[in-house]
Write an enzyme that holds these catalytic residues in place. Structure first.
Site, short mmCIF file in Angstrom:
data_model
loop_
_atom_site.label_atom_id
_atom_site.label_comp_id
_atom_site.label_asym_id
_atom_site.label_seq_id
_atom_site.Cartn_x
_atom_site.Cartn_y
_atom_site.Cartn_z
N ARG A 1 -9.11 -92.55 -109.15
CA ARG A 1 -9.29 -94.00 -109.32
C ARG A 1 -8.13 -94.76 -108.72
O ARG A 1 -8.14 -95.98 -108.66
CB ARG A 1 -9.38 -94.34 -110.81
CG ARG A 1 -10.69 -93.93 -111.42
CD ARG A 1 -10.70 -94.25 -112.89
NE ARG A 1 -11.28 -93.12 -113.59
CZ ARG A 1 -11.36 -93.03 -114.90
NH1 ARG A 1 -10.89 -93.99 -115.66
NH2 ARG A 1 -11.93 -91.99 -115.45
N THR B 1 -13.06 -88.21 -111.35
CA THR B 1 -13.68 -89.33 -110.63
C THR B 1 -13.89 -88.97 -109.15
O THR B 1 -13.63 -89.76 -108.25
CB THR B 1 -12.87 -90.64 -110.78
OG1 THR B 1 -12.29 -90.72 -112.10
CG2 THR B 1 -13.76 -91.86 -110.58
N GLU C 1 -6.56 -83.82 -115.85
CA GLU C 1 -7.56 -84.28 -114.88
C GLU C 1 -6.94 -85.52 -114.25
O GLU C 1 -6.75 -86.53 -114.92
CB GLU C 1 -8.87 -84.63 -115.62
CG GLU C 1 -9.90 -85.31 -114.73
CD GLU C 1 -11.03 -85.97 -115.53
OE1 GLU C 1 -11.49 -85.40 -116.55
OE2 GLU C 1 -11.45 -87.07 -115.10
N LYS D 1 -19.70 -82.15 -117.55
CA LYS D 1 -18.98 -83.23 -118.24
C LYS D 1 -20.04 -84.08 -118.95
O LYS D 1 -21.08 -84.38 -118.36
CB LYS D 1 -18.23 -84.03 -117.19
CG LYS D 1 -17.54 -85.26 -117.70
CD LYS D 1 -16.36 -85.58 -116.81
CE LYS D 1 -15.89 -87.00 -117.05
NZ LYS D 1 -14.46 -87.16 -116.79
C1 3PG Z 1 -13.08 -90.30 -117.98
O1 3PG Z 1 -12.88 -90.61 -116.84
O2 3PG Z 1 -13.29 -89.14 -118.31
C2 3PG Z 1 -13.13 -91.35 -118.99
O3 3PG Z 1 -13.00 -92.61 -118.44
C3 3PG Z 1 -12.14 -91.18 -120.06
O4 3PG Z 1 -12.54 -92.02 -121.06
P1 3PG Z 1 -11.53 -92.65 -122.13
O5 3PG Z 1 -10.71 -93.64 -121.35
O6 3PG Z 1 -12.40 -93.30 -123.16
O7 3PG Z 1 -10.72 -91.52 -122.66
#
Ligand code: 3PG
Length: 203
Positions: free
Chosen positions: A44, A68, A40, A128
């Site tokens: 960001r 995101t 994924e 999700k």
């Molecule tokens: C995401 O975008 O799915 C989360 O920010 C991932 O979370 P993590 O950094 O705790 O793995």
């Protein structure tokens, strides 16, 4: 595409935050080489779209999605770049409807029954669960998923999922896959350990 079947075969999805194309291609090469050809790639950073486009060409065996994705513009950027799916931390009905209209797989983020039901009403079956650990982790997700068991809803928990708790999440039948940034720019051993873990929980 049956996204649930695909995610159930992958089981662990690296969540990537990439600074530039070079770094992105290096991480994708590592994931493919170590046996975890999925990612994924989050919007960001400004590099996301370009990495999705180039990595999709250079690593056709990879199942690459966008993360995101907060608005319709980024949704279009994602699928025009070749993303196979997209996810978001939250439930935005405008983005869900646009994805549906374009026949593009999109999993909105949910962490309440109300959000689950709104997403389900729009046709989403793959959701999700974010932020997984902060929202209450496994006990919370089990309770959240229980009323929708008969509908075949499947979840992708992210947010605080890591090697120490990933197995517990993967043991829950309603979880298709887990995602996490612990596989973002890491060493080969960590990726290979995730591949072994995913194999143990192969559906
Ligand atoms: C995401 O975008 O799915 C989360 O920010 C991932 O979370 P993590 O950094 O705790 O793995």
């Amino acid at each position: 595409m049956d996204i649930i079947a695909k995610m159930e075969s992958i089981r662990i999805v690296p969540v990537l935050v990439l600074n530039d194309l070079k770094e992105g291609l290096q991480v994708c090469e590592q994931l493919c080489r170590c046996g975890l050809p999925a990612a994924e790639i989050t919007f960001r950073t400004a590099a996301a779209e370009e990495v999705i486009r180039e990595a999709s060409k250079q690593f056709p065996e990879m199942f690459i999605g966008a993360g995101t994705v907060l608005n319709v513009k980024d949704l279009h950027r994602a699928f025009e770049a070749g993303a196979k799916f997209a996810v978001a931390p939250g439930f935005n009905p405008t983005v869900v409807k646009e994805a549906m209209a374009n026949n593009f797989t999109f999993a909105p983020g949910v962490c309440t029954p109300s959000e689950c039901e709104q997403a389900m009403e729009l046709g989403c079956k793959f959701l999700k669960f974010f932020p997984a650990e902060a929202a209450g982790g496994i006990p919370f997700l089990k309770s959240l998923a229980a009323p929708y068991k008969h509908l075949g809803i499947r979840f992708m928990p992210t947010g605080g999922v890591k090697p120490s708790n990933a197995a517990d999440y993967l043991a829950i039948p309603e979880i298709a896959c887990v995602g996490g940034t612990w596989l973002n720019k890491t060493d080969d051993e960590t990726v290979k350990a995730a591949v072994e873990l995913a194999a143990q929980f192969k559906k």
